[in-house]
Design a protein around this motif. Sequence first.
Motif, mmCIF file in Angstrom:
data_model
loop_
_atom_site.group_PDB
_atom_site.id
_atom_site.type_symbol
_atom_site.label_atom_id
_atom_site.label_comp_id
_atom_site.label_asym_id
_atom_site.label_seq_id
_atom_site.Cartn_x
_atom_site.Cartn_y
_atom_site.Cartn_z
ATOM 1 N N VAL A 188 -25.168 -1.834 -16.456
ATOM 2 C CA VAL A 188 -26.234 -1.419 -15.866
ATOM 3 C C VAL A 188 -26.554 0.110 -16.420
ATOM 4 O O VAL A 188 -27.890 0.343 -16.689
ATOM 5 C CB VAL A 188 -26.051 -1.172 -14.482
ATOM 6 C CG1 VAL A 188 -26.644 -0.139 -13.744
ATOM 7 C CG2 VAL A 188 -26.254 -2.570 -13.520
ATOM 8 N N ASN A 189 -25.524 0.664 -16.693
ATOM 9 C CA ASN A 189 -25.755 2.130 -17.430
ATOM 10 C C ASN A 189 -26.616 2.053 -18.742
ATOM 11 O O ASN A 189 -27.421 2.815 -19.172
ATOM 12 C CB ASN A 189 -24.511 2.765 -17.760
ATOM 13 C CG ASN A 189 -23.846 3.308 -16.190
ATOM 14 O OD1 ASN A 189 -24.440 3.402 -15.394
ATOM 15 N ND2 ASN A 189 -22.560 3.552 -16.480
ATOM 16 N N GLN A 190 -26.305 0.887 -19.526
ATOM 17 C CA GLN A 190 -26.820 0.649 -20.911
ATOM 18 C C GLN A 190 -28.340 0.526 -20.566
ATOM 19 O O GLN A 190 -29.089 0.681 -21.675
ATOM 20 C CB GLN A 190 -26.106 -0.424 -21.421
ATOM 21 C CG GLN A 190 -24.834 -0.093 -22.066
ATOM 22 C CD GLN A 190 -24.181 -1.275 -22.559
ATOM 23 O OE1 GLN A 190 -23.456 -2.290 -22.087
ATOM 24 N NE2 GLN A 190 -24.051 -1.194 -24.021
ATOM 25 N N ASN A 208 -37.253 7.991 -12.489
ATOM 26 C CA ASN A 208 -36.268 8.825 -13.079
ATOM 27 C C ASN A 208 -35.071 8.595 -11.673
ATOM 28 O O ASN A 208 -35.286 9.002 -10.548
ATOM 29 C CB ASN A 208 -36.295 10.440 -12.961
ATOM 30 C CG ASN A 208 -37.323 10.634 -14.557
ATOM 31 O OD1 ASN A 208 -37.010 9.866 -15.387
ATOM 32 N ND2 ASN A 208 -38.050 11.595 -14.489
ATOM 33 N N CYS A 209 -34.009 7.953 -12.011
ATOM 34 C CA CYS A 209 -32.999 7.546 -11.137
ATOM 35 C C CYS A 209 -31.835 8.342 -11.162
ATOM 36 O O CYS A 209 -31.082 8.278 -12.127
ATOM 37 C CB CYS A 209 -32.472 5.999 -11.105
ATOM 38 S SG CYS A 209 -34.312 4.863 -11.071
ATOM 39 N N GLN A 251 -21.135 -2.205 -14.147
ATOM 40 C CA GLN A 251 -21.914 -0.712 -14.015
ATOM 41 C C GLN A 251 -22.077 -0.370 -15.588
ATOM 42 O O GLN A 251 -23.080 0.243 -15.722
ATOM 43 C CB GLN A 251 -20.663 0.207 -13.207
ATOM 44 C CG GLN A 251 -21.319 1.512 -13.209
ATOM 45 C CD GLN A 251 -22.669 1.658 -12.519
ATOM 46 O OE1 GLN A 251 -22.619 1.143 -11.143
ATOM 47 N NE2 GLN A 251 -23.686 2.436 -12.760
ATOM 48 N N GLN A 252 -21.155 -0.655 -16.247
ATOM 49 C CA GLN A 252 -21.280 -0.172 -17.823
ATOM 50 C C GLN A 252 -22.592 -0.693 -18.364
ATOM 51 O O GLN A 252 -23.412 -0.101 -18.814
ATOM 52 C CB GLN A 252 -20.029 -0.655 -18.486
ATOM 53 C CG GLN A 252 -20.358 -0.188 -20.021
ATOM 54 C CD GLN A 252 -19.192 -0.455 -20.790
ATOM 55 O OE1 GLN A 252 -18.388 -1.259 -20.533
ATOM 56 N NE2 GLN A 252 -19.097 0.061 -21.993
ATOM 57 N N PHE A 293 -27.938 5.198 -9.714
ATOM 58 C CA PHE A 293 -27.960 3.918 -10.181
ATOM 59 C C PHE A 293 -26.944 3.283 -10.469
ATOM 60 O O PHE A 293 -26.042 3.163 -11.279
ATOM 61 C CB PHE A 293 -28.560 4.237 -11.781
ATOM 62 C CG PHE A 293 -29.445 3.003 -12.193
ATOM 63 C CD1 PHE A 293 -30.830 2.899 -11.792
ATOM 64 C CD2 PHE A 293 -28.936 2.114 -13.492
ATOM 65 C CE1 PHE A 293 -31.647 1.761 -12.142
ATOM 66 C CE2 PHE A 293 -29.984 1.254 -13.781
ATOM 67 C CZ PHE A 293 -31.118 0.914 -13.327
ATOM 68 N N THR A 294 -26.446 2.801 -9.106
ATOM 69 C CA THR A 294 -25.311 2.158 -8.971
ATOM 70 C C THR A 294 -25.327 0.650 -8.914
ATOM 71 O O THR A 294 -26.083 0.032 -7.564
ATOM 72 C CB THR A 294 -24.297 2.809 -7.640
ATOM 73 O OG1 THR A 294 -24.530 4.251 -7.802
ATOM 74 C CG2 THR A 294 -23.093 2.452 -7.461
ATOM 75 N N LYS A 325 -30.138 1.340 -18.092
ATOM 76 C CA LYS A 325 -31.155 2.352 -17.081
ATOM 77 C C LYS A 325 -32.088 2.913 -17.996
ATOM 78 O O LYS A 325 -33.317 3.006 -17.412
ATOM 79 C CB LYS A 325 -30.076 3.339 -16.733
ATOM 80 C CG LYS A 325 -30.577 4.483 -16.029
ATOM 81 C CD LYS A 325 -29.641 5.487 -15.701
ATOM 82 C CE LYS A 325 -30.277 6.688 -14.623
ATOM 83 N NZ LYS A 325 -29.523 7.699 -14.323
ATOM 84 N N VAL A 372 -28.884 -3.191 -7.473
ATOM 85 C CA VAL A 372 -28.768 -1.766 -8.010
ATOM 86 C C VAL A 372 -29.279 -0.500 -6.909
ATOM 87 O O VAL A 372 -30.355 -0.882 -6.769
ATOM 88 C CB VAL A 372 -29.277 -1.276 -9.483
ATOM 89 C CG1 VAL A 372 -29.040 -0.057 -9.611
ATOM 90 C CG2 VAL A 372 -28.591 -2.183 -10.575
ATOM 91 N N GLU A 377 -35.841 2.689 -16.347
ATOM 92 C CA GLU A 377 -36.658 3.997 -16.039
ATOM 93 C C GLU A 377 -38.004 3.886 -16.841
ATOM 94 O O GLU A 377 -38.955 4.535 -16.210
ATOM 95 C CB GLU A 377 -35.779 5.390 -16.222
ATOM 96 C CG GLU A 377 -34.683 5.556 -15.340
ATOM 97 C CD GLU A 377 -33.735 6.625 -15.714
ATOM 98 O OE1 GLU A 377 -33.281 7.170 -14.651
ATOM 99 O OE2 GLU A 377 -33.765 6.904 -16.979
#
Length: 98
Positions: A20-22, A34-35, A17-18, A38-39, A24, A57, A28
């Motif tokens: 994926v967050n990086q 714009n999400c 998840q970390q 985002f899991t 994102k 995701v 986008e």
Amino acid sequence: MMTGGLSDTRPATPEIQQLVNQVKPQFESRANMNCGVFTAIEYKVQVVAGTMYYIKVQVSDVEYVHLKVFQSLPYENQGPNLVSFQTGKTRDDPLTYF
């Protein structure tokens, strides 16, 4: 798992998840989306000169995307890079090499 081969599908972890967050913002920008959601759901790994992640995701109640993210070797000191992605996926679409 042998080098270059794709691992079995694994449930997403906090570390995935970390990652994926990086990526994102990269997603986008490139997907022009714009999400709010985002899991990371699940992922596969391919060991190359670094690690290639294939990650499913969730981006809305019914829409999913597949991300291909490259993480270089630690000594290169670089963050993850979004290599490519596939949109219009469902919860049941399998993660495959792309």
